[in-house]
Scaffold this motif. Sequence first.
Motif, PDB file in Angstrom:
ATOM      1  N   ASP A 122       0.832  -1.218   0.000  1.00 38.66           N
ATOM      2  CA  ASP A 122       0.000   0.000   0.000  1.00 38.66           C
ATOM      3  C   ASP A 122       0.862   1.261   0.000  1.00 38.66           C
ATOM      4  OD1 ASP A 122      -2.108  -1.662   0.136  1.00 38.66           O
ATOM      5  OD2 ASP A 122      -2.466  -1.389   2.300  1.00 38.66           O
ATOM      6  N   ASN A 123       2.114   1.103   0.423  1.00 41.56           N
ATOM      7  CA  ASN A 123       2.986   2.276   0.542  1.00 41.56           C
ATOM      8  C   ASN A 123       3.390   2.853  -0.817  1.00 41.56           C
ATOM      9  OD1 ASN A 123       3.882   3.886   2.589  1.00 41.56           O
ATOM     10  ND2 ASN A 123       5.896   2.925   2.739  1.00 41.56           N
ATOM     11  N   GLN A 125       1.557   3.510  -3.541  1.00 40.91           N
ATOM     12  CA  GLN A 125       0.635   4.587  -3.951  1.00 40.91           C
ATOM     13  C   GLN A 125       0.858   5.835  -3.085  1.00 40.91           C
ATOM     14  OE1 GLN A 125      -1.996   4.250  -6.512  1.00 40.91           O
ATOM     15  NE2 GLN A 125      -1.780   6.462  -6.335  1.00 40.91           N
ATOM     16  N   LYS A 126       1.087   5.617  -1.794  1.00 39.09           N
ATOM     17  CA  LYS A 126       1.289   6.733  -0.864  1.00 39.09           C
ATOM     18  C   LYS A 126       2.557   7.523  -1.246  1.00 39.09           C
ATOM     19  CE  LYS A 126       1.909   7.437   4.108  1.00 39.09           C
ATOM     20  NZ  LYS A 126       3.374   7.506   4.200  1.00 39.09           N
ATOM     21  N   LEU A 127       3.652   6.788  -1.495  1.00 41.03           N
ATOM     22  CA  LEU A 127       4.910   7.446  -1.880  1.00 41.03           C
ATOM     23  C   LEU A 127       4.735   8.194  -3.201  1.00 41.03           C
ATOM     24  CD1 LEU A 127       7.833   4.926  -1.245  1.00 41.03           C
ATOM     25  CD2 LEU A 127       7.128   6.850   0.144  1.00 41.03           C
ATOM     26  N   ASP A 129       1.984   9.446  -4.511  1.00 37.95           N
ATOM     27  CA  ASP A 129       1.164  10.654  -4.321  1.00 37.95           C
ATOM     28  C   ASP A 129       1.960  11.772  -3.635  1.00 37.95           C
ATOM     29  OD1 ASP A 129      -0.884   9.309  -5.498  1.00 37.95           O
ATOM     30  OD2 ASP A 129      -1.909   8.782  -3.628  1.00 37.95           O
ATOM     31  N   GLU A 130       2.819  11.371  -2.700  1.00 36.96           N
ATOM     32  CA  GLU A 130       3.631  12.374  -1.994  1.00 36.96           C
ATOM     33  C   GLU A 130       4.690  12.995  -2.899  1.00 36.96           C
ATOM     34  OE1 GLU A 130       3.721  10.089   2.298  1.00 36.96           O
ATOM     35  OE2 GLU A 130       5.623  10.392   1.252  1.00 36.96           O
TER      36      GLU A 130
END
Length: 165
Positions: A122-123, A125-127, A129-130
Motif C-alpha cells: 500500500d505504501n 501509492q502513498k509514496l 502521491d507524496e
Amino acid sequence: MKNIVLIGMPACGKSTIGYWLSKKINFPVLDADKYLEEKENRVISDIFSNEGEEHFRELETKYLKELSEKEGTIISTGGGAVKKKENIDILKKTGIVVFLDRTIDAISKENHKNRPLLQNPDNLQKLYDERIKLYRRYADIIIKNDDSIDVIVERIITSLKGKIL
Ligand SMILES: Nc1ncnc2c1ncn2[C@@H]1O[C@H](COP(=O)(O)OP(=O)(O)OP(=O)(O)O)[C@@H](O)[C@H]1O
Ligand SMILES: O=C(O)C1=C[C@@H](O)[C@@H](O)[C@H](O)C1
Ligand SMILES: [Mg+2]
C-alpha cells in the motif's frame, strides 16, 4: 562536463537505465544507494531498521554532496532524494536532472524485496502521491519509461543533445 542525475520512484529504472546509458555515451555511472552502502559498509535496509529513516536521510545528503563534486558522471539517486530540496539544489549545481517517469502499475509488478519502504504494498501509492509533484518540479527533463530500455536510453540521449551531449 555536467553530470546526468536520474531521479524517480523506487523501481522506475534509475539503476538499470543509468547503467545502459553509461555504456552508450561512455560516461561513468554511480548509484547513490550503492555509494552510500560502500562508504558506510552496511546495507540501507539495516540502516533503516537500526537507526531509522531520519539517520539514513542525513547520510544520503552527505553522500549526494560528495557525488555532486563529480564531473561528466551519471548519478542514479535513491527514490527519496527529492524529499529534501537541499539535495536537489546540490545536485543541480553540477548536473542536469532527468526524471524517469514510470507508471505505478509497471512499478508495482517489480520485485520489491530489497526496498524497505515498499514492504507494505500500500505504501507505493502513498509514496507516489507524496512525490510525483516533487519529481516533476525538480526535473530539467522528463522521460517516460514506457518502452524497452534501449528506447528509453535513446530518448534520454536525444533530449540531452545540445544541452550537454
Ligand atoms: N523499460 C523497462 N523495461 C523493462 N524492465 C524495466 C524497465 N525499466 C525498469 N525495468 C526493470 O525494473 C526493475 C527496477 O529497476 P531499477 O532497479 O533500475 O530501478 P531503480 O529506480 O534503480 O530502483 P531503486 O530506487 O529501488 O534503486 C529492474 O528489474 C529493471 O530491469
Ligand atoms: O524511496 C526511498 O525513499 C528510498 C529509495 C531507495 O533508493 C533508497 O534510497 C532507500 O531505500 C529509500
Ligand atoms: Mg536503483
